[in-house]
Design an enzyme around this catalytic site. Structure first.
Site, PDB file in Angstrom:
ATOM      1  N   LYS A  72      14.884 -15.082  -9.079  1.00  0.00           N
ATOM      2  CA  LYS A  72      14.696 -14.054 -10.119  1.00  0.00           C
ATOM      3  C   LYS A  72      13.815 -14.605 -11.229  1.00  0.00           C
ATOM      4  O   LYS A  72      12.895 -13.940 -11.688  1.00  0.00           O
ATOM      5  CB  LYS A  72      16.038 -13.622 -10.741  1.00  0.00           C
ATOM      6  N   LYS A 118       6.840  -4.457  -3.912  1.00  0.00           N
ATOM      7  CA  LYS A 118       8.258  -4.140  -3.740  1.00  0.00           C
ATOM      8  C   LYS A 118       8.675  -4.260  -2.282  1.00  0.00           C
ATOM      9  O   LYS A 118       9.742  -4.768  -1.974  1.00  0.00           O
ATOM     10  CB  LYS A 118       8.528  -2.719  -4.255  1.00  0.00           C
ATOM     11  N   GLU A 125      10.036 -15.183  -9.989  1.00  0.00           N
ATOM     12  CA  GLU A 125       9.204 -14.031  -9.611  1.00  0.00           C
ATOM     13  C   GLU A 125       8.809 -13.149 -10.787  1.00  0.00           C
ATOM     14  O   GLU A 125       7.755 -12.529 -10.760  1.00  0.00           O
ATOM     15  CB  GLU A 125       9.829 -13.208  -8.488  1.00  0.00           C
ATOM     16  N   ASN A 142      -2.075   2.302   5.759  1.00  0.00           N
ATOM     17  CA  ASN A 142      -1.182   1.176   5.449  1.00  0.00           C
ATOM     18  C   ASN A 142      -0.986   0.397   6.735  1.00  0.00           C
ATOM     19  O   ASN A 142      -0.845   1.000   7.798  1.00  0.00           O
ATOM     20  CB  ASN A 142       0.200   1.670   4.994  1.00  0.00           C
ATOM     21  N   GLY A 143      -0.949  -0.919   6.647  1.00  0.00           N
ATOM     22  CA  GLY A 143      -0.736  -1.735   7.848  1.00  0.00           C
ATOM     23  C   GLY A 143      -1.945  -2.612   8.120  1.00  0.00           C
ATOM     24  O   GLY A 143      -2.829  -2.756   7.266  1.00  0.00           O
ATOM     25  N   TRP A 157      -2.993  -2.735  -1.505  1.00  0.00           N
ATOM     26  CA  TRP A 157      -2.611  -4.123  -1.806  1.00  0.00           C
ATOM     27  C   TRP A 157      -3.439  -4.956  -0.834  1.00  0.00           C
ATOM     28  O   TRP A 157      -3.206  -4.922   0.371  1.00  0.00           O
ATOM     29  CB  TRP A 157      -1.113  -4.289  -1.582  1.00  0.00           C
ATOM     30  N   ARG A 180       5.456  -0.173  -6.119  1.00  0.00           N
ATOM     31  CA  ARG A 180       5.394  -0.949  -4.882  1.00  0.00           C
ATOM     32  C   ARG A 180       4.394  -2.088  -4.963  1.00  0.00           C
ATOM     33  O   ARG A 180       4.410  -2.974  -4.112  1.00  0.00           O
ATOM     34  CB  ARG A 180       5.028  -0.025  -3.715  1.00  0.00           C
ATOM     35  N   CYS A 226       0.825  -1.207   0.000  1.00  0.00           N
ATOM     36  CA  CYS A 226       0.000   0.000   0.000  1.00  0.00           C
ATOM     37  C   CYS A 226       0.863   1.264   0.000  1.00  0.00           C
ATOM     38  O   CYS A 226       1.973   1.257   0.532  1.00  0.00           O
ATOM     39  CB  CYS A 226      -0.874   0.026   1.240  1.00  0.00           C
TER      40      CYS A 226
HETATM   41  O1  M6R Z   1      13.251  -4.627   1.048  1.00  0.00           O
HETATM   42  P1  M6R Z   1      13.803  -5.953   1.460  1.00  0.00           P
HETATM   43  O2  M6R Z   1      15.188  -6.170   0.980  1.00  0.00           O
HETATM   44  O3  M6R Z   1      13.677  -6.203   2.931  1.00  0.00           O
HETATM   45  O4  M6R Z   1      12.893  -7.019   0.732  1.00  0.00           O
HETATM   46  C1  M6R Z   1      13.023  -8.381   0.993  1.00  0.00           C
HETATM   47  C2  M6R Z   1      12.304  -9.201  -0.036  1.00  0.00           C
HETATM   48  O5  M6R Z   1      10.927  -8.943   0.005  1.00  0.00           O
HETATM   49  C3  M6R Z   1      12.811  -8.928  -1.452  1.00  0.00           C
HETATM   50  O6  M6R Z   1      14.179  -9.158  -1.550  1.00  0.00           O
HETATM   51  C4  M6R Z   1      12.080  -9.844  -2.464  1.00  0.00           C
HETATM   52  O7  M6R Z   1      12.427 -11.169  -2.246  1.00  0.00           O
HETATM   53  C5  M6R Z   1      12.411  -9.410  -3.894  1.00  0.00           C
HETATM   54  N1  M6R Z   1      11.213  -9.327  -4.669  1.00  0.00           N
HETATM   55  C6  M6R Z   1      13.306 -10.350  -4.583  1.00  0.00           C
HETATM   56  O8  M6R Z   1      13.606  -9.936  -5.879  1.00  0.00           O
END
Ligand code: M6R
Length: 608
Positions: A485, A603, A488, A100-101, A74, A27, A2
């Site tokens: 990678k 994100k 996803e 958000n939350g 979201w 995001r 969100c």
């Molecule tokens: O912002 P962060 O590094 O804490 O995020 C952790 C994961 O959510 C993030 O690395 C996620 O796995 C990515 N989409 C991977 O590409």
């Protein structure tokens, strides 16, 4: 996940908040909405789907109000539809709120509100908040928000407006980020700096438990109990240019290709090749504790967890400190043992991942020294840790993390080397290590020049449903990262494994032509991985190898080889990951996937 934007100022507020929402699109979200106060009326527009759908229902020029809030949702509680989209309004139609939350005691609040004769129209936890505020409202929106928040369990970043107070924007946070941009006679509130940058780089970061009242006269921050808080005006170090595509079609491609420069920035002023030293200002006051550390726990999620795994190898090899890598989501709930001398390091690009933040809090409560390896300056994790090192790789917008991974590994390499040197590493060894580290950006550049080869691999296999990624030692986490990678962004099923594990089960998956990517650079486990290649090859697997330049043998074993420059084992992940990022990127493009905004993903994951 969100996103929140709010505006109070002389400009028409609606175009400003809609533009801000577009900056937050990366995001991830599934519905969007806005509320604007104009001429004593509250206009609310919401719709499921993308922001441009919402925009079609708006007349941006007609709604001339100067106070507005906006949201990208979201979905968690309730389907992503128009009714559940934010803003939510109270029963009197006076107050609008975005959130958000997650409100954890929302069931109890719903029951209470129903008893009070309030009909809740949405399935969300958020609506309870605005209805409660509506019940408590006696002409002072800030006061009503304050009273309600004292009864709330859960996490929130909220922005609230009331049509009877057209000059007041109220916001509060607990566990969900909020930043107030302070421009010339105008204020832009947002959950992410990228929505603010077009207007100002001067910001106030809210901390948990704070409420902010924004009026044309300025920003007043207090605690939930109404105690005044003095806030510093800080500077966002990112530029607008950095958050734009800069000629690329996809943020992910931009960020993959930016990596050499990103790593130069990450090491600038820190790696001193001439004197063979590392300077990490963020840790300056903690080396004593660090050199005495008996155990290091690295924690994170997703790609950050993979980087942490590389870190585990680095800390054990260079600093000789027992190190473990923990999924943040597991660590926080499993009654972790934190003894005297335990250092917990939270790894996170965004600095807002809820599980990582919660793990960090748990570790701190149990007395660990807490460090952060974070990219986003001023983010929650960065603010909550005892100390830390920023990545300085610039904003990462693509959902698939790329340059943050290389930044995280680089930062951990610097910390591990600096710690090793303070313990047992000789100066010549340190100099050799730092000279190898300094060469990484140029070597990465050479790999990026082979992007076409990676495209060919993707071209040949993008229609296959199952891939395997195998590596050993430092390249085992790279195998995990390559598989993540691919899955996803291209939605191809892929698994990453330590190469030796394949014969303990996954070998049964191998069938004629199945793409199996071996990360097999020269190094101390090279001969071992050659045996693993033979095992896969003799069962019909199509071997794609990432190998060291000059290795001719591997060209006879593998169907396709992507060469990377030679480098010492501990730094191999920084090079071997690059072809895997490129393969995943091209596979996703060839399959027509939305590379930067893959389905179902966000994100920054700010829910459990
Ligand atoms: O912002 P962060 O590094 O804490 O995020 C952790 C994961 O959510 C993030 O690395 C996620 O796995 C990515 N989409 C991977 O590409």
């Amino acid at each position: 996940m969100c996103g929140i934007v709010g505006y109070l100022g002389p400009k028409p507020a609606l175009p400003v908040v809609v533009e801000g929402l577009k900056r937050l699109e990366y995001r991830g979200y599934d519905s969007a909405g806005v509320a604007v106060v104009r001429d004593g009326r509250l206009g609310v527009h919401k719709s499921a789907g993308r922001i441009h759908v919402l925009e079609q229902s708006l007349d941006l020029n007609a709604e001339e109000g100067h106070l507005a809030i906006a949201h990208t949702r979201w979905a968690t509680h309730g389907a992503p539809n128009d009714v559940n989209a934010h803003p939510h309004i109270d029963a009197s139609g006076r107050i609008a709120l975005v959130h958000n939350g997650i409100i954890e005691n929302y069931q109890a609040l719903r029951k209470y509100l129903t008893q009070q004769g309030i009909t809740l129209v949405s399935e969300t936890d958020t609506e309870c908040l605005v209805q409660m505020i509506g019940l408590r409202y006696r002409g002072d929106i800030e006061q009503a928000v304050r009273e309600v928040l004292l009864d709330i369990d859960g996490t929130y970043g909220i922005a609230v407006i009331c049509k009877d107070e057209p000059d007041v924007l109220v916001a509060a946070r607990k566990g969900s980020p909020l930043i107030v941009g302070v421009g010339k006679d105008e204020f832009i509130l947002a959950s992410d700096a990228s929505a603010i940058l077009a207007h100002t780089s001067h910001v106030i970061y809210l901390s948990d438990g704070e409420i902010v009242r924004i009026t044309p006269q300025g920003v007043r921050t207090t605690t939930l109990n109404a105690l005044p808080v003095t806030k510093e005006l800080e500077e966002i170090e990112w530029t607008l240019e950095q958050i734009e595509l800069g000629g690329h079609e996809h943020y992910m491609a931009k960020e993959i290709f930016e990596q050499p420069e990103a790593l130069r920035n990450c090491m600038r002023g820190r790696v001193d090749g001439k004197h063979g030293t590392v300077h990490l200002g963020g840790l300056a006051e903690h080396w004593r504790e660090l050199t005495r550390a008996r155990r290091i726990v690295l924690t994170g999620c997703g790609t950050a967890w993979h980087a942490a795994l590389v870190g585990e190898y680095l800390f054990e090899e260079l600093a000789r400190v027992p190190t473990e890598t923990e999924y943040a989501s597991e660590f926080r709930y499993r009654n972790p043992i934190i003894e005297d001398g335990t250092v917990v390091v939270a790894i996170s690009q965004s600095g807002e991942t809820l599980d990582t933040y919660a793990a960090l809090r748990e570790a701190k409560q149990r007395g660990a020294l807490s460090l952060g390896v974070v990219n986003v300056v001023g983010s929650t994790i960065a603010r909550e840790t005892d100390a830390g090192v920023y990545l300085h790789v610039g904003p990462e917008i693509g959902v698939a993390s790329t340059k943050a991974f290389s930044g995280q590994v680089t930062v951990m390499a610097m910390i591990a080397a600096a710690l090793g040197r303070r313990k047992h590493m000789s100066q010549p060894s340190m100099e050799l290590f730092l000279s190898a580290l300094s060469e990484v950006p140029d070597k990465m550049q050479r790999i990026l020049e082979q992007a076409d080869l990676c495209r060919e691999v993707a071209q040949r296999f993008h229609e296959r449903d199952n891939w395997l990624y195998l590596g050993r030692g430092y390249n085992y986490p790279v195998a995990l990262e390559g598989a993540l990678k691919l899955k996803e962004i291209s939605y191809i099923h892929a698994e990453g494994l330590p190469a030796a594990e394949v014969k303990h089960g996954p070998l049964a998956l191998i069938e004629e032509g199945m793409p199996v990517v071996f990360i097999a650079p020269n190094g101390f486990q090279y001969d071992k991985i050659v045996s693993n290649i033979m095992e896969v090859k003799s069962r019909g697997g199509h071997v794609i190898a990432v190998a060291t330049e000059g290795n001719r043998e591997i060209a006879r074993l593998a169907e396709q080889v992507i060469y990377v420059p030679d480098i010492i084992d501990p730094l191999q992940p920084l090079l071997t990951v690059v072809p895997l990022q490129l393969i995943a990127f091209h596979a996703a493009v060839l399959r027509g996937c939305n590379v930067d905004k893959p389905r179902n993903l966000a994100k920054s994951v700010t829910v459990e």
